[in-house]
Design an enzyme around this catalytic site. Structure first.
Site, short mmCIF file in Angstrom:
data_model
loop_
_atom_site.label_atom_id
_atom_site.label_comp_id
_atom_site.label_asym_id
_atom_site.label_seq_id
_atom_site.Cartn_x
_atom_site.Cartn_y
_atom_site.Cartn_z
CG HIS A 17 -1.87 -1.07 1.38
ND1 HIS A 17 -1.95 -1.86 2.52
CD2 HIS A 17 -2.82 -1.55 0.54
CE1 HIS A 17 -2.91 -2.76 2.36
NE2 HIS A 17 -3.45 -2.60 1.18
CE LYS A 41 -12.88 -7.35 4.01
NZ LYS A 41 -12.13 -6.50 3.07
NE ARG A 90 -2.88 -7.43 -4.27
CZ ARG A 90 -3.67 -7.55 -3.23
NH1 ARG A 90 -3.19 -7.89 -2.07
NH2 ARG A 90 -4.96 -7.35 -3.35
CB SER A 128 -4.24 -6.60 4.80
OG SER A 128 -3.97 -5.33 4.30
P1 ADP Z 1 -9.73 -3.81 -0.38
O1 ADP Z 1 -10.38 -4.54 0.73
O2 ADP Z 1 -10.49 -2.64 -0.90
O3 ADP Z 1 -9.16 -4.67 -1.48
P2 ADP Z 1 -7.04 -3.51 0.58
O4 ADP Z 1 -6.62 -2.78 1.79
O5 ADP Z 1 -6.81 -4.98 0.56
O6 ADP Z 1 -8.51 -3.10 0.36
O7 ADP Z 1 -6.29 -2.89 -0.69
C1 ADP Z 1 -6.46 -1.56 -1.07
C2 ADP Z 1 -5.85 -1.36 -2.45
O8 ADP Z 1 -4.45 -1.60 -2.40
C3 ADP Z 1 -6.38 -2.29 -3.52
O9 ADP Z 1 -6.43 -1.58 -4.75
C4 ADP Z 1 -5.36 -3.38 -3.59
O10 ADP Z 1 -5.31 -3.99 -4.87
C5 ADP Z 1 -4.09 -2.58 -3.35
N1 ADP Z 1 -3.02 -3.40 -2.82
C6 ADP Z 1 -3.06 -4.26 -1.77
N2 ADP Z 1 -1.87 -4.87 -1.58
C7 ADP Z 1 -1.05 -4.39 -2.55
C8 ADP Z 1 0.31 -4.66 -2.92
N3 ADP Z 1 1.05 -5.55 -2.27
N4 ADP Z 1 0.82 -3.97 -3.97
C9 ADP Z 1 0.04 -3.10 -4.64
N5 ADP Z 1 -1.24 -2.81 -4.36
C10 ADP Z 1 -1.78 -3.46 -3.34
#
Ligand code: ADP
Length: 158
Positions: A17, A41, A90, A128
C-alpha cells in the site's frame, strides 16, 4: 488540480500500500487515503486505529491525507470532490474484480476515472491477510510492514 482517492481496508497497511501511495504522490496533486469502515467485515484493527497508523507513516508527504469513510466509494469521492480512484493491481486474480468495480463506478459517475498502478514486483505477493496470517502464528513480518506498526500488530495476537 488532480485530486485522487485511494480507498481500501488497509487492515493493516503494508509496504505494498505504501508503495502505491508514494508513487501516486508523483502523479497526482492531492491524495486522500480513504479507509473503509465496513461494519460487515470483521477487521483486526478499528477504523480509527487504521487511520492513525497510516497517518503516522505518510507524515512526510505533504499532499497525502488519511480519512475514514462509510458506504460507496463513488459517493465519498464525490463528497470530497475527487475524480480519480487509485487502485493497486497485483496479479491477474485482482484484475477481474477490479475491472468490474471500476466499470460500475464509471457508470455511477462518468466524471470518475479509476487509475491502476501495478504493484512493484517485490510486493506482488503481499496482502493484509498475509500479514495477519503470519502475525497470528508469531511469524516474522518485518518484510511486510514498517517496523513502527509491528508492536501494534503483535499486540492484537497476544
Ligand atoms: P480492499 O479490501 O479494498 O481490497 P485492501 O486494503 O486490501 O482493500 O487494498 C487496497 C488497495 O491496495 C487495492 O487496490 C489493492 O489492490 C491494493 N493493494 C493491496 N496490496 C497491494 C500490494 N502488495 N501492492 C500493490 N497494491 C496493493
Amino acid at each position: 488540480m488532480k485530486k485522487a482517492i485511494y480507498p481500501g481496508s488497509f487492515d493493516p497497511v503494508t509496504f505494498g500500500h505504501l508503495d502505491i501511495i508514494k508513487r501516486s504522490t508523483k502523479i497526482f496533486d492531492e491524495i486522500v487515503v480513504a479507509v473503509l469502515n465496513n461494519s460487515q467485515k470483521n477487521s483486526l484493527f478499528s477504523v480509527d486505529e487504521r487511520v492513525t497508523m497510516i497517518t503516522e507513516l505518510v507524515k512526510d508527504y505533504p499532499n497525502v491525507s488519511v480519512v475514514s469513510f462509510e458506504g460507496l466509494t463513488v459517493d465519498f469521492a464525490k463528497k470530497i470532490d475527487a475524480n480519480i480512484i487509485i487502485r493497486g493491481l497485483r496479479a491477474v486474480t485482482d484484475f477481474e474484480y477490479e475491472l468490474q468495480i471500476a466499470q460500475v463506478n464509471h457508470v455511477e459517475n462518468t466524471d470518475l476515472e479509476t487509475v491502476f498502478l501495478t504493484t512493484s514486483l517485490n510486493y506482488s505477493y503481499l496482502s493484509s491477510s498475509v500479514v495477519r496470517e503470519f502475525a497470528s502464528h508469531g511469524g516474522d513480518i518485518t518484510k511486510f510492514v514498517p517496523k513502527e506498526i509491528i508492536p501494534r500488530i503483535m499486540e492484537k495476537y497476544k
